[in-house]
Each structure stands twice: as structure tokens, then as C-alpha cells.
Design a protein around this motif. Structure first.
Motif, mmCIF file in Angstrom:
data_model
loop_
_atom_site.group_PDB
_atom_site.id
_atom_site.type_symbol
_atom_site.label_atom_id
_atom_site.label_comp_id
_atom_site.label_asym_id
_atom_site.label_seq_id
_atom_site.Cartn_x
_atom_site.Cartn_y
_atom_site.Cartn_z
ATOM 1 N N ARG A 18 -41.859 34.274 51.090
ATOM 2 C CA ARG A 18 -42.294 32.907 51.334
ATOM 3 C C ARG A 18 -41.133 32.030 51.809
ATOM 4 O O ARG A 18 -41.311 30.852 52.074
ATOM 5 N N SER A 19 -39.939 32.614 51.816
ATOM 6 C CA SER A 19 -38.688 31.893 52.076
ATOM 7 C C SER A 19 -38.388 30.886 50.980
ATOM 8 O O SER A 19 -37.691 29.884 51.205
ATOM 9 N N SER A 20 -38.907 31.138 49.778
ATOM 10 C CA SER A 20 -38.435 30.410 48.598
ATOM 11 C C SER A 20 -37.109 31.022 48.173
ATOM 12 O O SER A 20 -36.911 32.235 48.300
ATOM 13 N N ILE A 21 -36.211 30.188 47.671
ATOM 14 C CA ILE A 21 -34.909 30.671 47.220
ATOM 15 C C ILE A 21 -34.695 30.264 45.768
ATOM 16 O O ILE A 21 -34.764 29.079 45.424
ATOM 17 N N LEU A 22 -34.464 31.261 44.927
ATOM 18 C CA LEU A 22 -34.159 31.042 43.518
ATOM 19 C C LEU A 22 -32.646 31.136 43.337
ATOM 20 O O LEU A 22 -32.027 32.096 43.800
ATOM 21 N N TRP A 23 -32.061 30.143 42.685
ATOM 22 C CA TRP A 23 -30.624 30.224 42.444
ATOM 23 C C TRP A 23 -30.275 29.792 41.028
ATOM 24 O O TRP A 23 -30.991 29.019 40.398
ATOM 25 N N ALA A 24 -29.183 30.356 40.539
ATOM 26 C CA ALA A 24 -28.668 30.007 39.220
ATOM 27 C C ALA A 24 -27.294 29.385 39.384
ATOM 28 O O ALA A 24 -26.503 29.802 40.242
ATOM 29 N N GLY A 25 -27.027 28.366 38.575
ATOM 30 C CA GLY A 25 -25.735 27.687 38.648
ATOM 31 C C GLY A 25 -25.705 26.531 37.677
ATOM 32 O O GLY A 25 -26.298 26.604 36.590
ATOM 33 N N ASN A 26 -25.066 25.445 38.078
ATOM 34 C CA ASN A 26 -24.938 24.273 37.212
ATOM 35 C C ASN A 26 -25.369 23.005 37.927
ATOM 36 O O ASN A 26 -25.201 22.874 39.145
ATOM 37 N N LEU A 27 -25.911 22.089 37.159
ATOM 38 C CA LEU A 27 -26.115 20.715 37.588
ATOM 39 C C LEU A 27 -25.157 19.842 36.783
ATOM 40 O O LEU A 27 -24.664 20.252 35.732
ATOM 41 N N ASP A 28 -24.912 18.652 37.270
ATOM 42 C CA ASP A 28 -24.025 17.725 36.571
ATOM 43 C C ASP A 28 -24.798 16.448 36.287
ATOM 44 O O ASP A 28 -25.173 15.716 37.200
ATOM 45 N N ASP A 29 -25.073 16.230 34.996
ATOM 46 C CA ASP A 29 -25.775 15.024 34.574
ATOM 47 C C ASP A 29 -24.741 13.917 34.412
ATOM 48 O O ASP A 29 -24.084 13.804 33.390
ATOM 49 N N LYS A 30 -24.599 13.106 35.431
ATOM 50 C CA LYS A 30 -23.563 12.085 35.447
ATOM 51 C C LYS A 30 -23.776 11.026 34.364
ATOM 52 O O LYS A 30 -22.846 10.345 33.941
ATOM 53 N N GLY A 31 -25.028 10.900 33.903
ATOM 54 C CA GLY A 31 -25.317 9.853 32.936
ATOM 55 C C GLY A 31 -24.985 10.207 31.512
ATOM 56 O O GLY A 31 -24.850 9.327 30.666
ATOM 57 N N THR A 32 -24.878 11.529 31.198
ATOM 58 C CA THR A 32 -24.683 11.894 29.789
ATOM 59 C C THR A 32 -23.611 12.961 29.612
ATOM 60 O O THR A 32 -22.425 12.670 29.654
ATOM 61 N N SER A 33 -24.022 14.212 29.481
ATOM 62 C CA SER A 33 -23.135 15.228 28.914
ATOM 63 C C SER A 33 -22.420 16.130 29.912
ATOM 64 O O SER A 33 -21.816 17.117 29.530
ATOM 65 N N GLY A 34 -22.464 15.828 31.200
ATOM 66 C CA GLY A 34 -21.733 16.662 32.146
ATOM 67 C C GLY A 34 -22.548 17.830 32.655
ATOM 68 O O GLY A 34 -23.762 17.728 32.831
ATOM 69 N N THR A 35 -21.898 18.976 32.915
ATOM 70 C CA THR A 35 -22.564 20.095 33.581
ATOM 71 C C THR A 35 -23.576 20.781 32.677
ATOM 72 O O THR A 35 -23.357 20.944 31.475
ATOM 73 N N GLU A 36 -24.674 21.181 33.290
ATOM 74 C CA GLU A 36 -25.759 21.857 32.588
ATOM 75 C C GLU A 36 -26.162 23.095 33.377
ATOM 76 O O GLU A 36 -26.399 23.017 34.582
ATOM 77 N N GLY A 37 -26.259 24.239 32.716
ATOM 78 C CA GLY A 37 -26.745 25.442 33.368
ATOM 79 C C GLY A 37 -28.188 25.268 33.799
ATOM 80 O O GLY A 37 -28.996 24.655 33.095
ATOM 81 N N ALA A 38 -28.527 25.796 34.974
ATOM 82 C CA ALA A 38 -29.884 25.591 35.491
ATOM 83 C C ALA A 38 -30.315 26.762 36.368
ATOM 84 O O ALA A 38 -29.494 27.460 36.960
ATOM 85 N N LEU A 39 -31.642 26.966 36.423
ATOM 86 C CA LEU A 39 -32.284 27.925 37.314
ATOM 87 C C LEU A 39 -33.255 27.128 38.175
ATOM 88 O O LEU A 39 -34.158 26.465 37.651
ATOM 89 N N ILE A 40 -33.079 27.183 39.499
ATOM 90 C CA ILE A 40 -33.810 26.281 40.396
ATOM 91 C C ILE A 40 -34.461 27.064 41.525
ATOM 92 O O ILE A 40 -33.878 28.010 42.068
ATOM 93 N N LEU A 41 -35.688 26.664 41.880
ATOM 94 C CA LEU A 41 -36.420 27.254 42.996
ATOM 95 C C LEU A 41 -36.507 26.236 44.129
ATOM 96 O O LEU A 41 -37.052 25.141 43.951
ATOM 97 N N GLU A 42 -35.962 26.614 45.275
ATOM 98 C CA GLU A 42 -36.085 25.782 46.479
ATOM 99 C C GLU A 42 -37.236 26.351 47.307
ATOM 100 O O GLU A 42 -37.222 27.514 47.693
ATOM 101 N N ARG A 43 -38.258 25.530 47.572
ATOM 102 C CA ARG A 43 -39.416 25.961 48.356
ATOM 103 C C ARG A 43 -39.291 25.425 49.780
ATOM 104 O O ARG A 43 -39.062 24.230 49.976
ATOM 105 N N THR A 44 -39.422 26.321 50.760
ATOM 106 C CA THR A 44 -39.281 25.921 52.162
ATOM 107 C C THR A 44 -40.582 26.181 52.920
ATOM 108 O O THR A 44 -41.503 26.815 52.405
#
Length: 562
Positions: free
Chosen positions: A169-195
């Protein structure tokens, strides 16, 4: 388009079979090797870094060359230069590729990957790309605004991209980090990008993120596995991953499918009285039917604590012997990936206890594909199998397999195998009858044995219809596809006159499965042929008390090279 009548003789049924058929050896050939010059790269292949192969046989190899250091990190498509270090990407403006963090390819040949960039800034120098089109960039605002309906606190940006998978489907699943600038900093995340299938982002879903719970659960996520083989994505956007939950360090590690925990540290394994330990190093895969595979460790005897799990059951365990390498004893799986294809085939790596130069294997079910210092590819003996995260790769259908090995001169080379593929098409509503594979190979010159069962009664006449297309008459992006629901059942194949090309009829049903044999001619023109089949039990006499016609599931064949 009508399929050539040359295939007709190979699709004539026999109601009974005399004995089993011999297991055929797959074809394997060298497609790239160390020292091979690469036109346009300014050098020869020095090392292989990452590899991936698609269902159409398209393969990518990330290699380092002997060329200028400013452009010696390159990606090859079927052995030819595709993109190299220093190439310009569409965005951000002026950015060039510094290195290739990971690589995956779908059946259309499109790539999904994290790229390291040269941007003149260290705050936005990594991104997730579809080919060279940007989907997510470090330090840019996350597109999604919530996790399963729960909004973020403050501004959240992308921070790190570790590994990625792309589907048809050309969806892309990736694992990495997000950065919550408002609170506690980097957070591990699993994200699906749908194209949209052409690299334009149409949506983003955060599937797991530190501090957020999965739907219907109260326990929150603590971390996401970011190793290359810690995550997998099928063609239906189903996902599986190593996820750590916010609980005791003795029970926090899990293997999770679509937010549902399949196995958990501290819980009992398939061996009574032995409990799972940490899944952090697990190798994981998932096919379109949600069949899954993962490696695991259990407590207790360390000579038998490593295992390979398929659909919740032990497939292979340290300390045991298996037909592929008996009487040798399985020792370990190392860091090598494991795969489960739509064909149902399990691809795995094994190292045995023999302690000799022949103790490493790459396997397909219980069939040896390569054994070091035993298997020859052409006139070259494989003297070493890589035991790394990119040692080999398998296409989603299970048709194509690619691996890095070494020959007797110590030179690395990539070898490619074509197994053909076949698998059931269950449909979306299902039919009472069944059409399944018993054994054999879907390759030119080989024999495939199918079995048909589930008639409405004794005496029903079994028939199998073969067609050039599925019921929709279009290419499917998943092995899980719906047919046309009619009063007779769910029709999985095209019944257009131009598509139907043969009908098999066997002896009347007696209460035991009907065996169907397909002898595929060794004809090169059949390679890549795609065939859709479906069984029908016909109660011509009307004596079963059931319906006149009872359908089976569909069945898909794609013929590989001999």
C-alpha cells in the motif's frame, strides 16, 4: 487475456496419488559480488551493508565501494546504480544523502527508509522517505495530533528514525523517538505513515508511544523496540513489534500485534513450567494472514532456553535436532532475522553444536537453502554465512530470497533464489470447502500437490476451476482479498470466458480429502505466470441434503524459475 494452452496439461487432476514426491532443490544464483565494478559509482563493491528483495524479484543492495569517500555509500537496484551518497533529495531544500540507515522495498519496487542527511544543521538531518520524497523530518512537528484519541501535551516533534518497513500500500512503519517539547523530552514511538502510493502523505497514525495505552487497556507503553528486526508490517497495515510496558522489569517486555499482547516476559511459554524472559533481542515477522514468528528466551536450563515461536507454538528450540540438520543439535539463532511468508513458509537461521566449519544453515521450513562449506552456488562453495541483522531477506509472498555469503576466496557475494509461491485465498466471508497445499513446489518443472475437502456430502463431484484473474479482475495489494459474495458462496476467481482456461474434475467425494496433482512443465514461458483457482463440490444427484454447489476457498499460484 487467455493463458497459453501450454499450461493445460499440467493442470489435470488425479484422484489418487502413488506415494510422495521428492523435495526439489531451489535454484540459486550469484547476482552481485565483492570487487564487481559499478558503473557511475567510481569504484568496485567493497562491502555489502543492507539488502532487500521484493515479490517481483527487484532487489536493492546498500554497498560501500572503493570509490571516492564522499560518495562511496551507494544503493544498487538489481545490480545497477540507483542512488548514492551526496544525492539530492526533494526536501528539505538543499539537503543531500549522507547515509542509508535502513532499507525495505515493496512489490512495486518502491523503497521506504530512514535517511541520514547533510543539511547544514544537526537539528533536522534525518528523515523518513518514500524513495526520495520526504514524509517526516527530524525536529518538525508530528502530523498526528493524538494517540488512539488521547491528545499530546504541548508541542511534539520527530526526534529519531531507527528502522522502517514498507508494504504494497506504500504505507511505511517506523520505530524511533518523538520529542515532547512541552513535558518530558524524548519518547519511544511506533508510527505508520500512510501514502497515496506515490509518496504523498495522506495520514499518520501513532501506534505505540511512551506514556500512552493501547485501546481497551490501562497499562501504558514504556518503550518501543528500535532494532531492525524488532518490528514488521504486512500488506493490510497490521503490525507486530517488541513493546515494553510500564510494569516490573521482570514482566515489562512483550511481543505485541496490533496493540494486543501475544507473549509477555514472566508469562508461561509453550513449555509448561518455563517462563518467557526479555524479548528485547527478538526477531519478529508477520504475514498478510496474521501468521507471526518471533524468537524468544525462557528461564531454566541455558542449553535449551532459546526458541523460535510460530503462531504461539514452538517451531524450533535450542538443544533439539530437526530433519534439516539431524543428528546435529540446534545451538542458537544469533542476530539473524526470521521470516514467515504469505506462502506459510518459515525462513530461519540455525547454528548447530557440532563446532565444525559446517555448522551454520539458512533454512526454508526444514529444507536447507545454504549450509556453509557444503552448499555450492554454481561452481562456488559457500564457505561462510553472515550472522548479522542483514544476513538475508525474503519477499512477503515467500517467492524470492536473497542472502550475503562468502566463497572459498573469502569474497562476499549476494545470492538470489526463486521458490515460486502459492497460498490459499480465504476471502472475507469464507466458504465451507477447503483447498490447501500438501507438498511440492510452484516452479517450472516441479510438482505441486493440493487437497480438496469439506464437501456437502458423500458422492459430491469435486471440480477445480483455474482462471487468469481474481474475482475483482485487478491486481491485489494483499494476499487477504475479498471475492464476490453470491447465493452460492464467495467467488474468488474471475469467471469471465477470457480468463477461465481449465477445469479439473476428480472422482466423487467419499468422505476423505481429494488429492489433486499439478505437474508444471519445465517451460520458461510459464515463469511469472499467476493463476487463481477455486474448488466446487457439485451434488449432481441431490442426495447430500445440502446445497447443490459448495465452494472452497480460492488458491493462488505464481510460478517460479526452475
Amino acid at each position: 487475456m487467455r493463458i497459453s494452452n501450454r499450461l493445460l496439461p499440467c493442470l489435470l487432476a488425479t484422484a489418487a496419488l502413488a506415494g510422495s514426491q521428492p523435495q526439489a532443490q531451489q535454484n540459486t544464483r550469484v547476482v552481485l559480488r565483492e570487487g564487481q565494478p559499478i558503473l557511475g559509482a567510481g569504484g568496485d563493491i567493497k562491502t555489502f551493508n543492507k539488502i532487500a528483495v521484493s515479490d517481483t524479484g527487484i532487489f536493492y543492495a546498500n554497498v560501500q565501494t572503493t570509490g571516492d569517500k564522499s560518495m562511496d555509500d551507494v544503493v544498487l537496484l538489481n545490480g545497477f546504480l540507483s542512488i548514492l551518497e551526496g544525492s539530492v533529495v526533494a526536501a528539505p531544500s538543499g539537503a543531500t544523502i549522507r547515509s542509508f540507515t535502513d532499507i525495505d522495498v515493496n512489490s512495486q519496487g518502491f523503497v521506504g527508509w530512514p535517511l541520514s542527511l547533510s543539511t547544514g544543521s544537526n537539528t533536522n538531518d534525518t528523515g523518513i522517505y518514500w524513495n526520495t520524497l520526504l514524509l517526516a523530518l527530524e525536529n518538525n512537528d508530528v502530523v498526528a495530533t493524538d494517540v488512539y484519541g488521547v491528545p499530546f501535551n504541548g508541542r511534539t516533534v520527530y526526534n529519531k528514525f531507527s528502522t522502517a518497513k514498507i508494504n504494497d500500500r506504500s504505507s511505511i512503519l517506523w520505530a524511533g523517538n518523538l520529542d515532547d517539547k512541552g513535558t518530558s523530552g524524548t519518547e519511544g514511538a511506533l508510527i505508520l505513515e500512510r501514502t497515496d502510493g506515490q509518496g504523498t502523505l495522506i495520514g499518520e497514525d501513532i501506534l505505540a508511544m511512551k506514556g500512552f495505552a493501547f485501546p481497551g487497556q490501562t497499562e501504558t507503553v514504556k518503550a518501543v523496540g528500535i532494532n531492525v528486526n524488532n518490528i514488521a508490517l504486512n500488506n493490510n497495515d497490521d503490525w507486530i513489534a517488541m513493546i515494553k510496558m510500564n510494569s516490573s522489569s521482570l514482566t515489562d517486555s512483550t511481543v505485541t500485534l496490533n496493540g494486543q499482547i501475544l507473549a509477555r516476559e514472566g508469562e508461561e511459554s509453550p513449555i509448561p513450567g518455563r517462563f518467557f524472559t526479555d524479548f528485547g533481542g527478538s526477531k519478529i515477522d508477520l504475514n498478510d494472514f496474521k501468521d507471526y514468528v518471533f524468537t524468544a528466551f525462557v528461564d531454566g536450563d541455558t542449553s535449551s532456553n532459546a526458541m523460535l515461536i510460530v503462531n504461539g507454538q514452538i517451531y524450533a528450540q535450542e538443544g533439539q535436532t530437526y530433519p534439516a540438520f539431524e543428528p546435529q543439535i540446534l545451538d542458537r539463532f544469533d542476530s539473524v532475522p526470521m521470516f514467515i511468508a504469505n506462502s506459510g513458509d518459515v525462513f530461519w537461521y540455525a547454528k548447530t553444536l557440532e563446532g565444525a566449519s559446517t555448522d551454520q544453515y539458512l533454512l526454508r521450513n526444514q529444507e536447507v537453502i545454504v549450509q556453509e562449506n557444503v552448499t555450492a552456488v554454481g561452481n562456488e562453495t559457500v564457505t561462510k554465512i553472515q550472522s548479522t541483522t542483514y544476513a538475508y531477506h525474503v519477499s512477503k509472498s515467500g517467492r524470492f530470497w536473497i542472502a550475503e555469503v562468502e566463497n572459498g576466496n573469502g569474497d562476499s557475494m549476494l545470492i538470489l533464489a526463486d521458490f515460486g509461491t502459492s497460498y490459499p485465498l480465504p476471502g472475507c466471508t469464507g466458504n465451507p470447502g477447503t483447498l490447501t497445499k500438501v507438498t511440492g513446489e510452484t516452479r517450472a518443472g516441479e510438482t505441486l500437490l493440493l487437497e480438496m475437502d469439506g464437501a456437502q456430502g458423500i458422492g459430491a463431484i469435486p471440480m477445480v476451476f483455474w482462471s487468469a484473474n481474481n474475482a475483482a479482475g485487478t491486481a491485489a495489494t494483499s494476499a487477504v482479498q475479498c471475492g464476490l459474495v453470491k447465493p452460492v458462496g464467495e467467488i474468488m476467481i474471475s469467471l469471465a470466458r477470457s480468463d477461465l482456461f481449465v477445469k479439473q474434475i476428480a472422482a466423487p467425494y467419499t468422505g476423505v480429502p481429494i488429492s489433486l496433482r499439478i505437474d508444471i512443465p519445465n517451460d520458461p514461458s510459464l515463469i511469472n505466470m499467476k493463476v487463481y483457482g477455486q474448488g466446487v463440490f457439485w451434488d449432481a444427484a441431490g442426495t447430500s441434503g445440502g446445497p447443490t454447489f459448495q465452494l472452497t476457498n480460492g488458491y493462488y499460484l505464481e510460478i517460479g524459475a526452475p
